[in-house]
Structures are given as structure tokens and as C-alpha cells.
Design a protein around this motif. Structure first.
Motif, short mmCIF file in Angstrom:
data_model
loop_
_atom_site.label_atom_id
_atom_site.label_comp_id
_atom_site.label_asym_id
_atom_site.label_seq_id
_atom_site.Cartn_x
_atom_site.Cartn_y
_atom_site.Cartn_z
N PHE A 5 -0.11 11.95 15.90
CA PHE A 5 0.40 11.38 17.19
C PHE A 5 0.06 9.81 17.38
O PHE A 5 -0.63 9.27 16.53
CB PHE A 5 -0.18 12.25 18.42
CG PHE A 5 0.10 13.55 18.09
CD1 PHE A 5 1.28 14.05 18.88
CD2 PHE A 5 -0.81 14.59 17.75
CE1 PHE A 5 1.63 15.31 18.68
CE2 PHE A 5 -0.55 15.78 17.73
CZ PHE A 5 0.65 16.29 18.15
N VAL A 6 1.08 9.36 18.18
CA VAL A 6 1.04 7.75 18.42
C VAL A 6 -0.70 7.38 18.68
O VAL A 6 -0.99 6.39 18.28
CB VAL A 6 1.78 7.40 19.45
CG1 VAL A 6 1.55 6.32 20.12
CG2 VAL A 6 3.27 7.60 19.06
N THR A 81 9.00 2.90 25.72
CA THR A 81 7.83 3.05 25.48
C THR A 81 7.67 4.44 24.83
O THR A 81 8.59 5.36 24.80
CB THR A 81 6.96 3.15 26.80
OG1 THR A 81 7.55 4.12 27.55
CG2 THR A 81 7.21 1.63 27.44
N ALA A 82 6.18 4.47 24.27
CA ALA A 82 5.78 5.98 23.91
C ALA A 82 4.67 6.34 24.74
O ALA A 82 3.73 5.58 25.44
CB ALA A 82 5.31 5.64 22.39
N THR A 83 4.11 7.50 24.48
CA THR A 83 2.94 8.03 24.94
C THR A 83 2.09 8.40 23.69
O THR A 83 2.42 8.54 22.67
CB THR A 83 3.05 9.08 25.90
OG1 THR A 83 3.44 10.46 25.12
CG2 THR A 83 3.98 8.98 26.84
N VAL A 84 0.57 8.58 24.09
CA VAL A 84 -0.20 9.01 23.06
C VAL A 84 0.19 10.23 22.50
O VAL A 84 -0.21 10.55 21.40
CB VAL A 84 -1.68 8.95 23.43
CG1 VAL A 84 -2.14 7.37 23.66
CG2 VAL A 84 -2.09 9.74 24.61
N GLN A 85 0.97 11.23 23.14
CA GLN A 85 1.23 12.49 22.69
C GLN A 85 2.31 12.57 21.93
O GLN A 85 2.67 13.61 21.37
CB GLN A 85 1.35 13.45 23.98
CG GLN A 85 0.19 13.69 24.66
CD GLN A 85 -0.11 12.76 25.79
OE1 GLN A 85 0.76 11.93 26.23
NE2 GLN A 85 -1.19 12.88 26.24
N ASP A 86 3.11 11.38 21.89
CA ASP A 86 4.53 11.36 21.01
C ASP A 86 4.04 11.29 19.39
O ASP A 86 2.98 10.73 19.08
CB ASP A 86 5.19 10.19 21.22
CG ASP A 86 5.65 10.34 22.67
OD1 ASP A 86 6.05 11.10 23.12
OD2 ASP A 86 6.00 9.06 23.10
N SER A 87 4.77 12.24 18.68
CA SER A 87 4.79 12.28 17.20
C SER A 87 5.19 10.77 16.84
O SER A 87 5.84 10.14 17.27
CB SER A 87 5.52 13.32 16.42
OG SER A 87 6.77 13.02 16.50
N ILE A 88 4.41 10.56 15.62
CA ILE A 88 4.71 9.12 15.08
C ILE A 88 6.04 9.15 14.45
O ILE A 88 6.91 8.23 14.33
CB ILE A 88 3.72 8.85 13.92
CG1 ILE A 88 3.53 9.66 12.81
CG2 ILE A 88 2.35 8.43 14.58
CD1 ILE A 88 2.91 9.05 11.75
N ASP A 93 11.44 6.89 14.61
CA ASP A 93 12.91 7.29 14.78
C ASP A 93 13.29 6.44 15.83
O ASP A 93 14.56 5.50 15.82
CB ASP A 93 13.22 8.60 15.26
CG ASP A 93 13.11 9.51 13.94
OD1 ASP A 93 12.88 9.09 13.04
OD2 ASP A 93 13.10 10.74 14.39
N VAL A 94 12.59 5.96 17.25
CA VAL A 94 12.86 5.06 18.12
C VAL A 94 12.98 3.58 17.50
O VAL A 94 13.85 2.79 17.99
CB VAL A 94 11.83 5.38 19.46
CG1 VAL A 94 11.96 4.12 20.31
CG2 VAL A 94 12.29 6.83 20.15
N HIS A 101 10.02 -3.71 16.15
CA HIS A 101 8.74 -3.67 15.46
C HIS A 101 7.55 -3.53 16.17
O HIS A 101 6.57 -3.33 15.74
CB HIS A 101 8.71 -5.07 14.90
CG HIS A 101 9.70 -5.48 13.86
ND1 HIS A 101 9.68 -4.84 12.52
CD2 HIS A 101 10.89 -5.94 13.92
CE1 HIS A 101 10.91 -5.33 11.91
NE2 HIS A 101 11.56 -6.17 12.85
N HIS A 102 7.64 -3.22 17.61
CA HIS A 102 6.59 -3.01 18.51
C HIS A 102 6.88 -1.95 19.63
O HIS A 102 8.10 -2.15 20.07
CB HIS A 102 6.47 -4.40 19.33
CG HIS A 102 5.84 -5.52 18.40
ND1 HIS A 102 6.70 -6.26 17.91
CD2 HIS A 102 4.53 -5.79 17.91
CE1 HIS A 102 6.34 -7.13 17.15
NE2 HIS A 102 4.70 -6.89 17.03
N LEU A 103 6.10 -0.83 19.64
CA LEU A 103 6.24 0.04 20.72
C LEU A 103 5.16 0.28 21.61
O LEU A 103 4.20 0.51 21.19
CB LEU A 103 6.91 1.32 20.08
CG LEU A 103 7.33 2.35 20.88
CD1 LEU A 103 8.67 2.20 21.42
CD2 LEU A 103 7.51 3.56 20.09
N PRO A 104 5.25 -0.36 22.91
CA PRO A 104 4.13 -0.17 23.89
C PRO A 104 3.80 1.44 24.24
O PRO A 104 4.89 2.07 24.10
CB PRO A 104 4.60 -1.02 25.19
CG PRO A 104 5.66 -1.89 24.61
CD PRO A 104 6.42 -1.31 23.68
#
Length: 134
Positions: A5-6, A81-88, A93-94, A101-104
């Protein structure tokens, strides 16, 4: 990769600025910290935008006085954005789909809590043990 996960890979050392920060000051912060982006947050740590090295191409091209222009003039405001529970895998993919190159990484109550970068993903992949082809 679906079970990673993220929250495991993200950096929690954040480089933030308020929206009225001048672009020259943001650029100096990025250079001195050796980072490719700063997160633009309000007083409650809620994400308002992101300013990346790519955005500085526009700063230079428009030739505005850099020392007099606030970051909210150039930041991307519709931040994905992403959350900590999102899979890497989903996060990667996003990032690929949008050329990021950056995803908050955000939390509903705490606001911005991390940043996942393409470097974080590459570093993880370089350490994954995969079987050799037979």
C-alpha cells in the motif's frame, strides 16, 4: 504488488508552502531540499495544490517577475491524490496515466500526510526479489 500500500512507500517528510508564497521562494526551497515539488496547503494542512519543477517551465516562459508572483498562480489546483490504503499498483497506474512524478497522499482529517514519488516506486521495485527466468 497489489498487497503493498501507498502508506508503506510514501515519504512523510513534506515540503509545503502557503498559496501566497512567491515562486522564487518556493524554487529556493525545492533546490535547497533537493525535491521536485512543494505541496501548497492552507492553514489547516488541507491540500490546495502542487507546484512541480515542470510548472517552472511555464514560469520562465511567461517571463513574469518571479519574485513577485505567488505559487497559486502556477500550481496545479485540481490535484489527484492517493490515500495510505491505496495499492501501489493503483497509484502507479494513476501516475502513468497522467504523466505524474508526484502523488500527494491525504487523509480526510489530517490533510496532507505524505508524498509518493516515481523515485519511491522505482526504489521499491529495485529491492523486490523476483524469481529469475528458467
Amino acid at each position: 504488488m497489489d498487497d503493498i500500500f501507498v502508506g508503506r512507500l510514501m515519504s512523510t517528510t513534506l515540503y509545503t508552502v502557503p498559496p501566497d508564497t512567491l515562486v522564487e521562494e518556493a524554487a529556493q526551497k525545492m533546490l535547497s531540499s533537493d525535491v521536485g515539488s512543494v505541496l501548497v496547503v492552507d492553514g489547516d494542512n488541507q491540500l490546495e495544490g502542487i507546484l512541480t519543477t515542470t510548472d517552472f517551465v511555464k514560469v520562465v516562459a511567461e517571463r513574469r517577475p518571479k519574485d513577485e508572483t505567488p505559487v497559486d498562480t502556477y500550481m496545479s489546483a485540481d490535484v489527484i491524490t492517493a490515500t495510505v490504503q491505496d495499492s501501489i499498483r493503483d497509484a502507479a497506474d494513476v501516475m502513468l496515466e497522467h504523466g505524474f512524478h508526484h502523488l500527494p497522499v491525504v487523509d480526510d482529517t489530517e490533510g496532507v500526510i505524505g508524498m509518493l514519488s516515481s523515485t519511491d516506486l522505482a526504489s521499491y521495485l529495485s529491492h523486490v526479489q523476483t524469481p529469475s527466468p528458467s
